[in-house]
Design a protein around this motif. Structure first.
Motif, PDB file in Angstrom:
ATOM      1  N   THR A  92       6.320  -0.820   7.601  1.00 33.52           N
ATOM      2  CA  THR A  92       6.601  -2.025   6.826  1.00 33.52           C
ATOM      3  C   THR A  92       7.181  -3.106   7.735  1.00 33.52           C
ATOM      4  OG1 THR A  92       6.940  -0.830   4.753  1.00 33.52           O
ATOM      5  CG2 THR A  92       8.009  -2.994   4.976  1.00 33.52           C
ATOM      6  N   ALA A  93       6.531  -4.264   7.741  1.00 34.53           N
ATOM      7  CA  ALA A  93       6.941  -5.343   8.636  1.00 34.53           C
ATOM      8  C   ALA A  93       6.089  -6.573   8.351  1.00 34.53           C
ATOM      9  CB  ALA A  93       6.766  -4.927  10.097  1.00 34.53           C
ATOM     10  N   VAL A  94       6.483  -7.672   8.968  1.00 37.67           N
ATOM     11  CA  VAL A  94       5.600  -8.838   9.036  1.00 37.67           C
ATOM     12  C   VAL A  94       4.755  -8.674  10.287  1.00 37.67           C
ATOM     13  CG1 VAL A  94       5.430 -11.328   9.228  1.00 37.67           C
ATOM     14  CG2 VAL A  94       7.248 -10.300   7.829  1.00 37.67           C
ATOM     15  N   VAL A 132       0.844  -1.187   0.000  1.00 40.80           N
ATOM     16  CA  VAL A 132       0.000   0.000   0.000  1.00 40.80           C
ATOM     17  C   VAL A 132       0.882   1.240   0.000  1.00 40.80           C
ATOM     18  CG1 VAL A 132      -0.158   0.053   2.526  1.00 40.80           C
ATOM     19  CG2 VAL A 132      -1.980   1.086   1.148  1.00 40.80           C
ATOM     20  N   GLN A 133       0.391   2.302  -0.556  1.00 38.92           N
ATOM     21  CA  GLN A 133       1.143   3.558  -0.566  1.00 38.92           C
ATOM     22  C   GLN A 133       1.014   4.254   0.790  1.00 38.92           C
ATOM     23  OE1 GLN A 133      -0.269   5.860  -3.933  1.00 38.92           O
ATOM     24  NE2 GLN A 133       1.378   5.056  -5.231  1.00 38.92           N
ATOM     25  N   TRP A 153       0.982 -17.938  18.328  1.00 36.93           N
ATOM     26  CA  TRP A 153       1.369 -17.046  17.230  1.00 36.93           C
ATOM     27  C   TRP A 153       0.785 -17.518  15.923  1.00 36.93           C
ATOM     28  CZ3 TRP A 153       3.659 -12.603  18.358  1.00 36.93           C
ATOM     29  CH2 TRP A 153       4.473 -12.485  19.490  1.00 36.93           C
ATOM     30  N   GLY A 154       0.450 -16.566  15.059  1.00 33.13           N
ATOM     31  CA  GLY A 154       0.155 -16.874  13.677  1.00 33.13           C
ATOM     32  C   GLY A 154       1.445 -16.928  12.880  1.00 33.13           C
ATOM     33  N   GLN A 155       1.308 -17.207  11.586  1.00 36.30           N
ATOM     34  CA  GLN A 155       2.499 -17.352  10.742  1.00 36.30           C
ATOM     35  C   GLN A 155       2.991 -16.018  10.208  1.00 36.30           C
ATOM     36  OE1 GLN A 155      -0.535 -17.730   9.650  1.00 36.30           O
ATOM     37  NE2 GLN A 155      -0.596 -16.679   7.680  1.00 36.30           N
ATOM     38  N   GLY A 156       2.166 -14.984  10.329  1.00 31.44           N
ATOM     39  CA  GLY A 156       2.561 -13.653   9.903  1.00 31.44           C
ATOM     40  C   GLY A 156       2.051 -13.305   8.518  1.00 31.44           C
ATOM     41  N   THR A 157       1.830 -12.020   8.312  1.00 31.95           N
ATOM     42  CA  THR A 157       1.440 -11.505   7.001  1.00 31.95           C
ATOM     43  C   THR A 157       2.238 -10.245   6.712  1.00 31.95           C
ATOM     44  OG1 THR A 157      -0.455 -10.857   5.614  1.00 31.95           O
ATOM     45  CG2 THR A 157      -0.512 -10.141   7.906  1.00 31.95           C
ATOM     46  N   GLN A 158       2.745 -10.146   5.504  1.00 25.48           N
ATOM     47  CA  GLN A 158       3.623  -9.031   5.141  1.00 25.48           C
ATOM     48  C   GLN A 158       2.804  -7.774   4.834  1.00 25.48           C
ATOM     49  OE1 GLN A 158       7.172  -8.881   4.844  1.00 25.48           O
ATOM     50  NE2 GLN A 158       6.745  -6.694   4.615  1.00 25.48           N
ATOM     51  N   VAL A 159       3.215  -6.687   5.432  1.00 23.02           N
ATOM     52  CA  VAL A 159       2.668  -5.366   5.111  1.00 23.02           C
ATOM     53  C   VAL A 159       3.819  -4.512   4.616  1.00 23.02           C
ATOM     54  CG1 VAL A 159       1.630  -3.277   6.041  1.00 23.02           C
ATOM     55  CG2 VAL A 159       0.782  -5.520   6.754  1.00 23.02           C
ATOM     56  N   THR A 160       3.676  -3.986   3.415  1.00 17.97           N
ATOM     57  CA  THR A 160       4.694  -3.130   2.832  1.00 17.97           C
ATOM     58  C   THR A 160       4.076  -1.794   2.475  1.00 17.97           C
ATOM     59  OG1 THR A 160       5.871  -5.042   1.915  1.00 17.97           O
ATOM     60  CG2 THR A 160       6.413  -2.876   1.001  1.00 17.97           C
ATOM     61  N   VAL A 161       4.653  -0.726   3.017  1.00 21.76           N
ATOM     62  CA  VAL A 161       4.150   0.619   2.774  1.00 21.76           C
ATOM     63  C   VAL A 161       5.192   1.357   1.945  1.00 21.76           C
ATOM     64  CG1 VAL A 161       3.245   2.728   3.785  1.00 21.76           C
ATOM     65  CG2 VAL A 161       2.966   0.555   4.991  1.00 21.76           C
ATOM     66  N   SER A 162       4.812   1.735   0.756  1.00 28.66           N
ATOM     67  CA  SER A 162       5.747   2.427  -0.139  1.00 28.66           C
ATOM     68  C   SER A 162       5.629   3.934   0.039  1.00 28.66           C
ATOM     69  CB  SER A 162       5.455   2.046  -1.583  1.00 28.66           C
ATOM     70  OG  SER A 162       4.164   2.484  -1.958  1.00 28.66           O
ATOM     71  N   SER A 163       6.763   4.602  -0.172  1.00 26.50           N
ATOM     72  CA  SER A 163       6.777   6.062   0.004  1.00 26.50           C
ATOM     73  C   SER A 163       6.423   6.780  -1.282  1.00 26.50           C
ATOM     74  CB  SER A 163       8.146   6.507   0.491  1.00 26.50           C
ATOM     75  OG  SER A 163       9.130   6.089  -0.417  1.00 26.50           O
TER      76      SER A 163
END
Length: 122
Positions: free
Chosen positions: A91-93, A12-13, A112-122
């Motif tokens: 930005t992190a898992v 996501v931006q 714990w869950g296995q994690g989901t990637q969140v990426t924030v672009s600039s």
């Protein structure tokens, strides 16, 4: 055996929003706290938010207060994290957490869950 499955991560931006979901199975967790942690590259896992069994008590890391909202639907055994006004440093898992104890502002979980990637672009 408890299984936690996250969804909703992605790219996501900056300034945008995402909503993470975490569905629990294998055991009813309606009487236990649930929450979210995150781990950025090269950093330790850190607490993001948690709430008690009813959702009446919520706790947030200072860095996300006013931007993130945690909620739960006990009928669905699911916890959510609404993330608004996202910044690149977010930005992190993101890991779902469940069970354990939420005492004052400290959350110590069991699962714990296995994690989901969140990426924030600039």
């Amino acid at each position: 055996q408890v299984q936690l499955v996250e969804s909703g991560g992605g790219l996501v931006q900056a300034g945008g929003s995402l909503r993470l979901s975490c569905a629990a199975s294998g055991r009813t967790l309606t009487m236990y706290p649930m929450g979210w942690f995150r781990q950025a590259p090269g950093k330790e896992r850190e607490f993001v938010a948690a709430l008690n069994w009813s959702g009446g008590i919520t706790v947030y890391a200072d860095s996300v207060k006013g931007r993130f909202t945690i909620s739960r639907d006990n009928a669905k055994n699911t916890v959510y994290l609404q993330m608004n006004s996202l910044k690149p440093e977010y930005t992190a898992v993101y890991y779902c957490a469940a069970g354990g104890v939420l005492r004052y502002s400290e959350y110590v979980n069991d699962y714990w869950g296995q994690g989901t990637q969140v990426t924030v672009s600039s």
